[in-house]
Scaffold this active site. Structure first.
Site, mmCIF file in Angstrom:
data_model
loop_
_atom_site.group_PDB
_atom_site.id
_atom_site.type_symbol
_atom_site.label_atom_id
_atom_site.label_comp_id
_atom_site.label_asym_id
_atom_site.label_seq_id
_atom_site.Cartn_x
_atom_site.Cartn_y
_atom_site.Cartn_z
ATOM 1 N N ARG A 102 52.492 17.624 37.630
ATOM 2 C CA ARG A 102 53.999 17.988 38.204
ATOM 3 C C ARG A 102 54.408 17.038 39.371
ATOM 4 N NH1 ARG A 102 56.479 23.688 39.800
ATOM 5 N NH2 ARG A 102 56.610 23.792 37.692
ATOM 6 N N HIS A 129 61.045 19.784 31.779
ATOM 7 C CA HIS A 129 60.076 21.053 32.000
ATOM 8 C C HIS A 129 59.526 21.662 30.622
ATOM 9 C CE1 HIS A 129 57.632 23.706 33.887
ATOM 10 N NE2 HIS A 129 58.557 24.615 34.640
ATOM 11 N N GLN A 132 57.761 24.803 29.899
ATOM 12 C CA GLN A 132 58.662 26.205 30.222
ATOM 13 C C GLN A 132 59.317 26.319 28.872
ATOM 14 O OE1 GLN A 132 59.195 27.818 33.091
ATOM 15 N NE2 GLN A 132 59.975 29.416 31.627
ATOM 16 N N ASP A 222 69.476 28.145 35.626
ATOM 17 C CA ASP A 222 68.446 27.753 36.503
ATOM 18 C C ASP A 222 68.919 27.441 37.828
ATOM 19 O OD1 ASP A 222 65.920 26.753 37.482
ATOM 20 O OD2 ASP A 222 66.208 24.595 36.573
ATOM 21 N N CYS A 262 63.856 30.430 34.093
ATOM 22 C CA CYS A 262 62.286 29.842 34.397
ATOM 23 C C CYS A 262 61.749 30.469 35.704
ATOM 24 C CB CYS A 262 62.500 28.470 34.304
ATOM 25 S SG CYS A 262 63.341 27.651 35.551
ATOM 26 N N ARG A 290 54.148 31.807 29.535
ATOM 27 C CA ARG A 290 53.678 30.590 30.068
ATOM 28 C C ARG A 290 52.138 30.296 29.836
ATOM 29 N NH1 ARG A 290 56.492 27.665 33.932
ATOM 30 N NH2 ARG A 290 54.671 25.768 33.589
HETATM 31 N N1 NVA Z 1 64.957 23.110 38.095
HETATM 32 C C1 NVA Z 1 63.828 23.614 38.804
HETATM 33 C C2 NVA Z 1 62.828 24.246 37.905
HETATM 34 C C3 NVA Z 1 61.663 25.069 38.608
HETATM 35 C C4 NVA Z 1 60.835 25.596 37.867
HETATM 36 C C5 NVA Z 1 63.137 22.652 39.655
HETATM 37 O O1 NVA Z 1 62.949 21.478 39.066
HETATM 38 O O2 NVA Z 1 62.991 22.932 40.803
HETATM 39 N N1 CP Z 2 58.931 28.107 36.175
HETATM 40 C C1 CP Z 2 57.987 27.552 36.720
HETATM 41 O O1 CP Z 2 57.755 26.215 36.315
HETATM 42 O O2 CP Z 2 57.675 28.040 37.966
HETATM 43 P P1 CP Z 2 56.715 27.565 38.953
HETATM 44 O O3 CP Z 2 57.461 26.495 39.775
HETATM 45 O O4 CP Z 2 56.492 28.673 39.814
HETATM 46 O O5 CP Z 2 55.630 26.660 38.589
#
Ligand code: NVA
Ligand code: CP
Length: 303
Positions: A102, A129, A132, A222, A262, A290
């Site tokens: 990540r 992502h 997801q 989101d 998500c 997930r």
């Molecule tokens: N768009 C959000 C998704 C979090 C799972 C982010 O990147 O923070």
């Molecule tokens: N949806 C998701 O990726 O959640 P987290 O940021 O908690 O991992």
């Protein structure tokens, strides 16, 4: 070495089979028939941003597949002190059998994948992502029982990593996607072109949440400010104020439409509490999926 940087790393046929396998693994969970293809293997979970679901689902998933999860919070490693991702990739290759990563810029996922001789899984970048979306599509398959190439999906909100991933999913699974976003927050043109270049599925970009949602099977959204955009949150709250998924908006979708997110969610911003906590919401099934979807993915890539 097969990686999962975006949904375009696997063929539509492989993705389709992977969702079925995820549903199967969900049924096998806790039974003696559950497979252990990661026996004797270690999978690193390397995190440069916060995570709850991704970390838990990968840790539990690796463990249940018989392997050893190794979570590395980047700021506590030399990566957090500036060690290059390229060196980190080569070093990880000598220790572990796969890595879920990540990060911020998607180029860092690409750099890790280029330099590591082990499968690299995108656990979220600024642009995508994909894990997801595996869970989201599994949830749609389970909860609507409709063929994925027959559905219509509305995404209301920021043209961010989730919007981009839905675009690639529309192409890979051949469904109709309508994205409603305010001016200045469109998805990236290059990713839109990439998705459209396949000739599969369709993607509409509109300023009107009502136009996006009318008659669809799935409504999703989101956060308005993603990780790394915290300083821009106030400006975004103003820009997105007409893009909340309210019950009134939901009522324009099909009667049996489901709501996905998500998570984490901000009630009263991108979604009303009555929607996310209401009968059409499937967000906690989606979160659980997930685990199953990523198990199917790791079985395929690392097992
Ligand atoms: N768009 C959000 C998704 C979090 C799972 C982010 O990147 O923070
Ligand atoms: N949806 C998701 O990726 O959640 P987290 O940021 O908690 O991992």
């Amino acid at each position: 070495m097969a990686d999962f940087r975006t949904l375009f790393d696997l063929s539509p046929e492989t993705l389709d089979a992977l969702l079925d396998r995820a549903i199967e693994l969900k049924k096998l969970r806790g039974t003696p028939e559950h497979p252990r293809p990661l026996e004797g293997k270690t999978v690193a979970i390397l995190l440069e941003k916060a995570s709850t679901r991704t970390r838990i689902s990968f840790e539990v998933g690796v463990y249940e597949l018989g392997g050893q999860p190794l979570t590395l919070v980047a700021r506590d490693t030399q990566l957090g002190r500036g060690e290059p991702i390229e060196d980190t990739a080569k070093m990880l290759t000598g220790y572990v059998h796969g890595v879920a990563y990540r990060t911020f810029g998607h180029d860092r996922i690409e750099a890790l994948a280029r330099n590591a001789d082990i499968p690299v899984i995108n656990a979220l970048s600024d642009d995508f992502h994909p894990c997801q979306l595996l869970a989201d599509l599994q949830t749609i398959r389970e909860e609507t029982r409709k063929a994925l190439d027959s559905i219509q999906v509305a995404y209301v909100g920021d043209g961010n990593n989730m919007a981009h991933s839905w675009m690639l999913a529309a192409a890979q699974f051949g469904f109709e996607l309508r994205i409603a976003c305010p001016e200045g927050f469109d998805p990236k043109e290059s990713i839109l072109e990439l998705a459209r270049s396949t000739g599969r599925g369709s993607i509409l970009i509109t300023r009107s949440p009502e136009e996006a949602v009318r008659g669809v099977d799935v409504v999703t959204t989101d956060v308005w400010a993603s990780m790394g955009q915290e300083d821009d949150a106030a400006r975004r709250r103003e820009a997105f104020k007409d893009y909340c998924v309210t019950q009134a908006l939901m009522s324009l979708a099909k009667d049996d439409a489901i709501f996905l997110h998500c998570l984490p969610a901000h009630r009263g911003e991108e979604v009303a509490a009555e929607v996310i906590d209401g009968p059409q919401s499937r967000v906690f099934i989606e979160a659980e999926n997930r685990l199953h979807a990523q198990k199917a993915l790791m079985e395929l890539l690392i097992g």
